[in-house]
Design an enzyme around this catalytic site. Structure first.
Site, PDB file in Angstrom:
ATOM      1  N   GLU A 120     -25.424  35.412  13.514  1.00 27.41           N
ATOM      2  CA  GLU A 120     -26.202  36.449  14.212  1.00 27.41           C
ATOM      3  C   GLU A 120     -26.986  35.737  15.291  1.00 27.41           C
ATOM      4  O   GLU A 120     -27.928  35.001  15.004  1.00 27.41           O
ATOM      5  CB  GLU A 120     -27.122  37.184  13.225  1.00 27.41           C
ATOM      6  CG  GLU A 120     -27.755  38.444  13.820  1.00 27.41           C
ATOM      7  CD  GLU A 120     -29.137  38.212  14.392  1.00 27.41           C
ATOM      8  OE1 GLU A 120     -29.230  38.042  15.643  1.00 27.41           O
ATOM      9  OE2 GLU A 120     -30.108  38.209  13.635  1.00 27.41           O
ATOM     10  N   CYS A 132     -34.375  39.152  18.365  1.00 28.10           N
ATOM     11  CA  CYS A 132     -33.034  39.266  18.949  1.00 28.10           C
ATOM     12  C   CYS A 132     -32.688  40.710  19.279  1.00 28.10           C
ATOM     13  O   CYS A 132     -31.967  40.983  20.239  1.00 28.10           O
ATOM     14  CB  CYS A 132     -31.996  38.695  17.986  1.00 28.10           C
ATOM     15  SG  CYS A 132     -32.154  36.924  17.696  1.00 28.10           S
TER      16      CYS A 132
END
Length: 455
Positions: free
Chosen positions: A228, A262
């Site tokens: 990720e 993020c």
């Protein structure tokens, strides 16, 4: 950088830690291997009991753990406490659902019986970031442990007290020695750990370069990975949107965790018909934000986690401004106080070719773009190499369906900010990574899907 707690609000080094020697690391890897042989035999019910006890601990001591988070990486204290409490949610979710998620799935074939069984792999290495130092670890550990794997945590070097506390929490929850261990090592040891035969797979949340490095090492040794990575998430506002709700959410979506997420909204793409209203309202909301000591609950924004992050954010902003971008608010690193503070910033009228086209701004900087219509909005949203999440605002059903279909992202949230939820898979596409965490997909990433045929 050494393994140390450096308070980002003051610049003070609070505590330093010695990295594990090779001999100490070997003992931990050996313990993980030995622990797995016994732990894999435990029942789902037993693992669930331990995980629910772990959930009770993080809830009861959320304030204590929240203060550790804030001290080490600067998250506003209310958000830090909320992060800790969210960890209890993912623990209970997998404690309640893991057994059904991993029950054999039967299929009719020419055999008397044929099915897929889900068996644990062994020791899983988790290379985790500092920005959500508890949540990122728990969303890996809860499904991995419930599946019968054991966990090895290589945490970011600036959150060592969080890393140590996490191992203590799982131990206090009842998990046997070796089921979850923290490895206080630098990034230079990751390749060695991944290459070890006792480590069966790895997961990483972090930057593109870190993900590429881990994946290449794991690929050399034929080991599964889940990545990720970063995001330059678009926040699209179309003419039919509830503008007040969109603006209010836009602020939270950009400055939460001091802008260091993020899945934070980073590129605000607004149709021309309502762009002035959105821009004016966003600037006004930004003016109302309070920045200061993250331990003070009155403050909305604290410092960035490290001086290098502060420097990078300021350099990206100055590069955009030097090429013609307009600063609506903020735009300059602060020099009148200690710590890594960067003011809430909005850039508008950004010309093509600036870092805003390609780079992830990991701080409270909103990039504002105007487009003619939904067609231009989707083209601009998809023009990045990243594809983690996307938020879009419309009350038109046809527009909604098109956004869901055409936006290139691992998640599309309509009329809401992108977030992670244990019940939904989480992950990205393109250079934002691969694989999924959370939900049934997350727990099945690190198991052997074993085909069984009996006649």
């Amino acid at each position: 950088m050494g393994i140390a707690t450096v308070n980002p609000a003051t610049g003070e080094t609070c505590k330093t830690f010695s990295a594990l020697t090779d001999a100490e690391l070997e003992k931990k890897l050996a313990l993980a291997q030995q622990a797995f042989l016994d732990y894999r035999q435990t029942s789902f019910a037993q693992r669930a009991t331990w995980l629910k006890q772990t959930a009770d601990i993080v809830e009861k001591d959320a304030q204590k753990f929240g203060k550790i988070i804030t001290t080490e990486m600067g998250k506003p204290i209310k958000q830090a406490i909320a992060e800790v409490k969210k960890c209890a949610l993912v623990c209970r979710y997998y404690a309640d659902n893991a057994e059904s998620f991993l029950s054999p799935t039967y299929t009719e074939t020419d055999a008397s019986q044929s099915f897929v069984a889900y068996h644990p792999l062994g020791a899983i290495l988790a290379v985790m970031p500092w920005n959500f130092p508890f949540w990122q670890v728990f969303r890996f550990a809860a499904p991995a442990l419930m599946a019968g794997n054991v966990g090895l945590l290589k945490h970011a070097s600036n959150v060592p007290q969080c890393a140590i506390a996490l191992e203590e929490i799982f131990t206090q929850g009842g998990f046997p020695p070796g089921a979850f261990q923290t490895l206080l090592v630098g990034a230079d040891k990751v390749a060695q750990i991944v290459a070890d035969d006792r480590v069966k797979a790895a997961t990483l949340t972090g930057s593109e370069p870190a993900g590429a490095s881990l994946a290449s090492i794991a690929g050399k040794h034929i080991k599964k990975t889940v990545l990720e990575l970063g995001g330059t998430d678009p926040f699209i506002v179309l003419e039919s949107a509830d503008l007040d709700a969109a603006v209010a959410t836009a602020v939270t979506a950009r400055v939460q965790n001091n802008g260091q997420s993020c899945i934070a909204a980073k590129r605000f793409i607004v149709v021309e018909a309502i762009a002035d209203r959105f821009q004016n309202a966003l600037v006004e909301k930004y003016r109302q934000l309070s920045m200061g000591d993250p331990m003070d609950e009155a403050n909305d924004i604290g410092p960035l986690a490290t001086p290098s992050i502060l420097k990078e954010v300021d350099e990206l902003v100055q590069a955009c401004v030097s090429q013609g971008a307009e600063v609506l608010i903020g735009g300059q690193a602060l020099s009148d106080r200690p710590g890594n503070y960067y003011p809430p910033t909005i850039l508008a009228n950004i010309p093509p070719g600036t870092p805003a086209d390609t780079e992830e701004f990991f701080g409270p900087v909103a990039l504002l773009f105007r487009v003619k219509d939904i067609d231009e909005a989707i083209i601009l949203a998809n023009s990045t190499s990243l594809g983690l999440g996307a938020s879009a605002w419309t009350t038109d059903r046809e527009e909604c369906d098109r956004l869901i279909r055409d936006l290139e992202a691992g998640a599309v949230f309509i009329n809401g900010m992108v977030k992670s939820d244990p019940r939904l898979p989480f992950g990205g596409i393109k250079r934002s990574g691969y694989g999924r965490e959370l939900s049934v997909e997350g727990i099945r990433e690190f198991v052997n899907l074993k085909t069984v045929w009996i006649k």
